[in-house]
Write a protein that holds these residues in place. Structure first.
Motif, PDB file in Angstrom:
ATOM      1  N   SER A   1      10.130   4.172  -0.054  1.00  0.00           N
ATOM      2  CA  SER A   1      10.935   4.000  -1.166  1.00  0.00           C
ATOM      3  C   SER A   1      10.584   2.767  -1.993  1.00  0.00           C
ATOM      4  O   SER A   1       9.696   1.811  -1.354  1.00  0.00           O
ATOM      5  CB  SER A   1      12.296   3.859  -1.156  1.00  0.00           C
ATOM      6  N   VAL A   2      11.048   2.602  -3.110  1.00  0.00           N
ATOM      7  CA  VAL A   2      10.723   1.251  -3.746  1.00  0.00           C
ATOM      8  C   VAL A   2      12.112   0.959  -4.442  1.00  0.00           C
ATOM      9  O   VAL A   2      12.880   1.843  -5.195  1.00  0.00           O
ATOM     10  CB  VAL A   2       9.858   1.455  -5.016  1.00  0.00           C
ATOM     11  N   ARG A   3      12.726   0.015  -3.995  1.00  0.00           N
ATOM     12  CA  ARG A   3      14.178  -0.715  -4.259  1.00  0.00           C
ATOM     13  C   ARG A   3      14.121  -1.995  -4.260  1.00  0.00           C
ATOM     14  O   ARG A   3      13.693  -2.624  -3.481  1.00  0.00           O
ATOM     15  CB  ARG A   3      15.033   0.195  -3.111  1.00  0.00           C
ATOM     16  N   ALA A   4      15.044  -2.541  -5.282  1.00  0.00           N
ATOM     17  CA  ALA A   4      15.229  -4.116  -5.386  1.00  0.00           C
ATOM     18  C   ALA A   4      13.748  -4.861  -5.525  1.00  0.00           C
ATOM     19  O   ALA A   4      13.626  -5.806  -4.620  1.00  0.00           O
ATOM     20  CB  ALA A   4      16.077  -4.712  -4.469  1.00  0.00           C
ATOM     21  N   HIS A   5      12.906  -4.423  -6.106  1.00  0.00           N
ATOM     22  CA  HIS A   5      11.491  -4.997  -6.130  1.00  0.00           C
ATOM     23  C   HIS A   5      10.820  -5.066  -4.967  1.00  0.00           C
ATOM     24  O   HIS A   5       9.984  -5.974  -4.640  1.00  0.00           O
ATOM     25  CB  HIS A   5      11.701  -6.530  -6.700  1.00  0.00           C
ATOM     26  N   THR A   6      11.095  -3.984  -4.022  1.00  0.00           N
ATOM     27  CA  THR A   6      10.495  -4.157  -2.590  1.00  0.00           C
ATOM     28  C   THR A   6       9.819  -2.688  -2.397  1.00  0.00           C
ATOM     29  O   THR A   6      10.531  -1.635  -2.603  1.00  0.00           O
ATOM     30  CB  THR A   6      11.520  -4.362  -1.605  1.00  0.00           C
ATOM     31  N   LEU A   7       8.788  -2.876  -2.071  1.00  0.00           N
ATOM     32  CA  LEU A   7       7.913  -1.447  -1.891  1.00  0.00           C
ATOM     33  C   LEU A   7       8.279  -1.311  -0.128  1.00  0.00           C
ATOM     34  O   LEU A   7       7.625  -2.089   0.703  1.00  0.00           O
ATOM     35  CB  LEU A   7       6.455  -1.648  -1.920  1.00  0.00           C
ATOM     36  N   VAL A   8       8.752  -0.271   0.325  1.00  0.00           N
ATOM     37  CA  VAL A   8       9.148   0.003   1.582  1.00  0.00           C
ATOM     38  C   VAL A   8       8.133   0.974   2.285  1.00  0.00           C
ATOM     39  O   VAL A   8       8.037   2.278   1.500  1.00  0.00           O
ATOM     40  CB  VAL A   8      10.408   0.606   1.843  1.00  0.00           C
ATOM     41  N   LEU A   9       7.145   0.489   3.101  1.00  0.00           N
ATOM     42  CA  LEU A   9       6.104   1.673   3.582  1.00  0.00           C
ATOM     43  C   LEU A   9       6.463   1.908   5.132  1.00  0.00           C
ATOM     44  O   LEU A   9       7.030   1.082   5.713  1.00  0.00           O
ATOM     45  CB  LEU A   9       4.671   0.850   3.568  1.00  0.00           C
ATOM     46  N   GLU A  10       6.110   3.038   5.620  1.00  0.00           N
ATOM     47  CA  GLU A  10       6.188   3.371   6.948  1.00  0.00           C
ATOM     48  C   GLU A  10       4.758   3.497   7.529  1.00  0.00           C
ATOM     49  O   GLU A  10       3.963   4.428   6.928  1.00  0.00           O
ATOM     50  CB  GLU A  10       7.059   4.629   6.789  1.00  0.00           C
ATOM     51  N   VAL A  11       4.558   2.828   8.670  1.00  0.00           N
ATOM     52  CA  VAL A  11       3.294   3.197   9.204  1.00  0.00           C
ATOM     53  C   VAL A  11       3.532   3.534  10.736  1.00  0.00           C
ATOM     54  O   VAL A  11       4.607   3.418  11.372  1.00  0.00           O
ATOM     55  CB  VAL A  11       2.545   1.667   9.282  1.00  0.00           C
ATOM     56  N   SER A  12       2.457   3.909  11.135  1.00  0.00           N
ATOM     57  CA  SER A  12       2.679   4.628  12.594  1.00  0.00           C
ATOM     58  C   SER A  12       2.406   3.827  13.813  1.00  0.00           C
ATOM     59  O   SER A  12       2.685   4.300  15.069  1.00  0.00           O
ATOM     60  CB  SER A  12       1.682   5.815  12.819  1.00  0.00           C
TER      61      SER A  12
END
Length: 158
Positions: A55-66
Motif C-alpha cells: 500500500s501507499v499510506r501517509a507518504h509511506t510506500l509499504v513493500l513486502e519482500v520474501s
C-alpha cells in the motif's frame, strides 16, 4: 427470527463496496506497475519477483519482500526508489516501509487451482457477472479469492 433475503448479484455489483474494492485493485495495479518501472530504471530487476507493493499510506510506500536479505538491498536503495516515486507518481512518497513475509516453497502446501466450470443455461448478463467475479478473484489474495470464485461458481449453477 426473520432471515434476510439474499441480495441479487446485480445489487452487489452496483454497490459502493464493490466500487471501492475495484478502485483499490486498480490503484494497487498502478503501484505495482510503477514499482516494476522503478526497479527496471534503477537496474534492480532481479528483485521484482520477490517484492510487491502492499500500500501507499501517509507518504509511506509499504513493500513486502520474501527475505530479510532482499529487505536490506531495498533499504540500501531507499533514497533512489523514493526519488523515482516522487518524480513519477501523483502522491508524495517520503519513506519506505519494508515488510518481510517469506513465501512457502513446499509444493504440497500450496493450494491447487480448479479448472473453470462450463456455463450451464446462463443468460448473457449472467455470463458477464460470472466473468467479472472471476477477473476480480484473479487480482485478490486468499481468502477473498476463494470466496469470489465460490460465488461465481454458485451463480453459474443457477
Amino acid at each position: 427470527m426473520a432471515r434476510k433475503r439474499p441480495r441479487d448479484i446485480q445489487q452487489l455489483f452496483g454497490g459502493q463496496r464493490l466500487q471501492r474494492f475495484t478502485d483499490f485493485t486498480e490503484q494497487y495495479q498502478r503501484w505495482q506497475q510503477q514499482l516494476q518501472q522503478c526497479f527496471v530504471a534503477l537496474q534492480l530487476s532481479p528483485l521484482l519477483a520477490h517484492c510487491k507493493v502492499v500500500s501507499v499510506r501517509a507518504h509511506t510506500l509499504v513493500l513486502e519482500v520474501s527475505s530479510a536479505a532482499l529487505a536490506s538491498r531495498i533499504k540500501l536503495q531507499q533514497s533512489r526508489i523514493i526519488t523515482y516515486f516522487q518524480d513519477e507518481s501523483t502522491g508524495h512518497i517520503s519513506r519506505i516501509d519494508v515488510q518481510v513475509r517469506p513465501k512457502i516453497s513446499t509444493p504440497s502446501l500450496q493450494p491447487t487451482e480448479k479448472a473453470p466450470q462450463p456455463v450451464k443455461n446462463a443468460g448473457e448478463n449472467d455470463d458477464e457477472t460470472v466473468a467479472k467475479l472471476r477477473r476480480q478473484a484473479e487480482l485478490c489474495e486468499e481468502p477473498l479469492r476463494s470466496q469470489l470464485l465460490a460465488l461465481a461458481e454458485k451463480y453459474e449453477k443457477t
